[in-house]
Design a protein around this motif. Structure first.
Motif, PDB file in Angstrom:
ATOM      1  N   LEU A 144      49.527  42.869  36.038  1.00 18.18           N
ATOM      2  CA  LEU A 144      48.862  41.660  35.365  1.00 18.18           C
ATOM      3  C   LEU A 144      49.916  40.567  35.496  1.00 18.18           C
ATOM      4  O   LEU A 144      49.311  39.416  34.781  1.00 18.18           O
ATOM      5  N   ASP A 190      50.211  37.434  38.608  1.00 20.24           N
ATOM      6  CA  ASP A 190      48.965  36.363  38.897  1.00 20.24           C
ATOM      7  C   ASP A 190      48.044  36.983  39.837  1.00 20.24           C
ATOM      8  O   ASP A 190      47.786  36.083  40.749  1.00 20.24           O
ATOM      9  N   PRO A 191      47.479  38.185  39.606  1.00 19.20           N
ATOM     10  CA  PRO A 191      46.560  38.721  40.543  1.00 19.20           C
ATOM     11  C   PRO A 191      45.017  37.982  40.046  1.00 19.20           C
ATOM     12  O   PRO A 191      44.611  37.699  39.153  1.00 19.20           O
ATOM     13  N   ASP A 192      44.206  37.807  41.348  1.00 16.84           N
ATOM     14  CA  ASP A 192      42.938  37.661  40.922  1.00 16.84           C
ATOM     15  C   ASP A 192      42.069  39.080  41.322  1.00 16.84           C
ATOM     16  O   ASP A 192      41.071  39.281  40.757  1.00 16.84           O
ATOM     17  N   VAL A 193      42.727  39.794  42.194  1.00 15.46           N
ATOM     18  CA  VAL A 193      42.008  41.271  42.603  1.00 15.46           C
ATOM     19  C   VAL A 193      42.968  42.345  42.477  1.00 15.46           C
ATOM     20  O   VAL A 193      44.249  42.168  43.150  1.00 15.46           O
ATOM     21  N   ILE A 194      42.621  43.279  41.847  1.00 22.81           N
ATOM     22  CA  ILE A 194      43.731  44.215  41.949  1.00 22.81           C
ATOM     23  C   ILE A 194      42.893  45.626  42.376  1.00 22.81           C
ATOM     24  O   ILE A 194      41.875  45.969  42.122  1.00 22.81           O
ATOM     25  N   ALA A 218      42.247  45.499  32.737  1.00 21.24           N
ATOM     26  CA  ALA A 218      42.083  44.507  33.752  1.00 21.24           C
ATOM     27  C   ALA A 218      40.984  43.736  34.045  1.00 21.24           C
ATOM     28  O   ALA A 218      40.926  42.687  34.509  1.00 21.24           O
ATOM     29  N   TYR A 238      42.356  34.277  47.392  1.00 23.86           N
ATOM     30  CA  TYR A 238      42.928  35.012  46.104  1.00 23.86           C
ATOM     31  C   TYR A 238      44.214  35.817  46.139  1.00 23.86           C
ATOM     32  O   TYR A 238      44.744  35.757  47.262  1.00 23.86           O
ATOM     33  N   ASN A 275      34.867  38.849  38.537  1.00 23.71           N
ATOM     34  CA  ASN A 275      35.628  39.837  37.967  1.00 23.71           C
ATOM     35  C   ASN A 275      34.702  41.005  37.787  1.00 23.71           C
ATOM     36  O   ASN A 275      33.880  40.927  37.782  1.00 23.71           O
ATOM     37  N   HIS A 319      39.769  39.979  35.555  1.00 28.33           N
ATOM     38  CA  HIS A 319      40.230  40.442  37.010  1.00 28.33           C
ATOM     39  C   HIS A 319      39.166  41.067  37.863  1.00 28.33           C
ATOM     40  O   HIS A 319      38.284  41.698  37.183  1.00 28.33           O
TER      41      HIS A 319
END
Length: 356
Positions: A196, A199-203, A220, A156, A126, A225
């Motif tokens: 958000l 269900d994100p791991d990476v944005i 975020a 991811y 994160n 994240h």
């Protein structure tokens, strides 16, 4: 001008691997290749030609060219798959267009001559990773290569927010959702809030353009994240200053505290010609957020960061722009003149002699 001619011009640009195509009234199309702008031998463009090109691009995206056009960023795809990031604007009362060629494939770090440490940086679970540099110096390409690495190595959910979408990704080990501002969402900050709930791991945010988007990116990253984005800044110090400076003076100390807690790394880029003049290479500053650098950010001692970057080369694989330039000079990849053109340091030549 007709659609067939337009596509033929763009196909030539794509095949010749130029970086940009310019369409402006009173001039023939211009092509930028190897950093140089070259006038084509085609006819000069009339106002109706650029108006037609702009209308075709907008229709391609299911939109119409507004009568009150000022500037619009969008994309365009050829039937054969070639893609372009497109800027449509008004100049001297006429419509102008600049189209950036998007490479057909997302290259890896090695192919792009980027430092391998980028693979370590994107393994962070994160936090905030920023890719910075002037316009046209490889930020989007570098960001895409980082997403490629994540897509291949991790399971991811990746959400991208872009204006416009440039590189198209196929989901591999990761699932990738790509959203375009103006088509799929209203703006960056709105899309960030919505992401958000996906269900994100990476944005990935194409650009942190304003305080609202910066604040959304910080939140975020603070909520677990991994956030990747870009800024038009020259180096790590100017990047931190830009972020903090977007907030009122009374809130800047809190922003420094928050940034120190979540910043994973900054990667700053400049493109430079090699010794032959035939190839363009990146010069890269890499700053990783060590405990010492976190303290510098919190306490506002930003003038010390460059020294810590240079001292952290062996242990953390950090490097300043000058360190990379000196390395390329010593390897005889670039000329000293080209290195001095890019460097902000007045004593680069002395540093080169001292490290020889």
């Amino acid at each position: 001008m007709n659609i067939k001619t337009l596509n033929q011009i763009l196909e030539i640009a794509f095949e010749k691997r130029v970086s940009d195509v310019h369409f402006e009234v009173g001039n023939p199309p211009f092509f930028r290749g190897r950093g140089q702008l070259v006038r084509s031998k085609l006819q000069n463009l009339a106002p109706e030609d650029t108006q037609f090109i702009a209308s075709c691009i907008m229709e391609h995206n299911g939109r119409t060219l507004p009568d009150a056009l000022r500037e619009i960023d969008t994309s365009y795809s050829l039937p054969n798959g070639g893609r372009f990031r497109t800027s449509i604007f008004r100049q001297r009362g006429h419509v102008g267009i600049v189209m950036r060629v998007i490479p057909p494939h997302v290259a890896n770090f090695k192919d792009l001559h980027l430092p391998p440490v980028l693979g370590e940086i994107v393994k962070a679970p994160n936090g905030l990773i920023l890719v910075t540099g002037p316009t046209g110096n490889g930020k989007s390409t570098t960001l895409a290569s980082m997403l490629r690495f994540i897509n291949e190595k991790f399971n991811y959910n990746i959400v991208t927010i872009e204006d416009p979408i440039e590189f198209l990704f196929a989901s591999k080990n990761s699932c990738i959702i790509q959203r375009e501002v103006g088509i799929d969402t209203e703006d960056f900050s709105t899309a960030l809030r919505a992401s958000l709930r996906m269900d994100p791991d990476v944005i990935m945010v194409g650009e942190m353009r304003d305080a609202e988007t910066i604040e959304s990116c910080l939140k975020a990253a603070e909520t677990g994240h991994l956030v990747l984005s870009t800024l038009h800044t020259q180096n790590a110090v100017s990047t931190i200053n830009r972020i903090v400076g977007n907030f009122p003076p009374e809130g800047q100390e809190i922003i420094r505290q928050r940034l120190a807690d979540i910043l994973v790394a900054t990667v700053s880029l400049r493109l430079i010609k090699d010794k032959s003049g035939e190839h363009i290479l990146p010069v890269v500053e890499v700053m990783r957020s060590t405990t010492t650098i976190q303290a510098c950010i919190r306490e506002g001692r930003l003038e010390e960061i460059r020294k810590h970057i240079e001292n952290g080369r062996a242990q953390y694989h950090m490097q300043s722009m000058d360190q990379h330039l000196i390395h390329l000079c010593k390897q005889k990849v670039i000329t000293l003149e080209e290195a001095k053109r890019v460097s902000n340091s007045l004593d680069l030549e002395r540093k080169l002699t001292f490290t020889s």
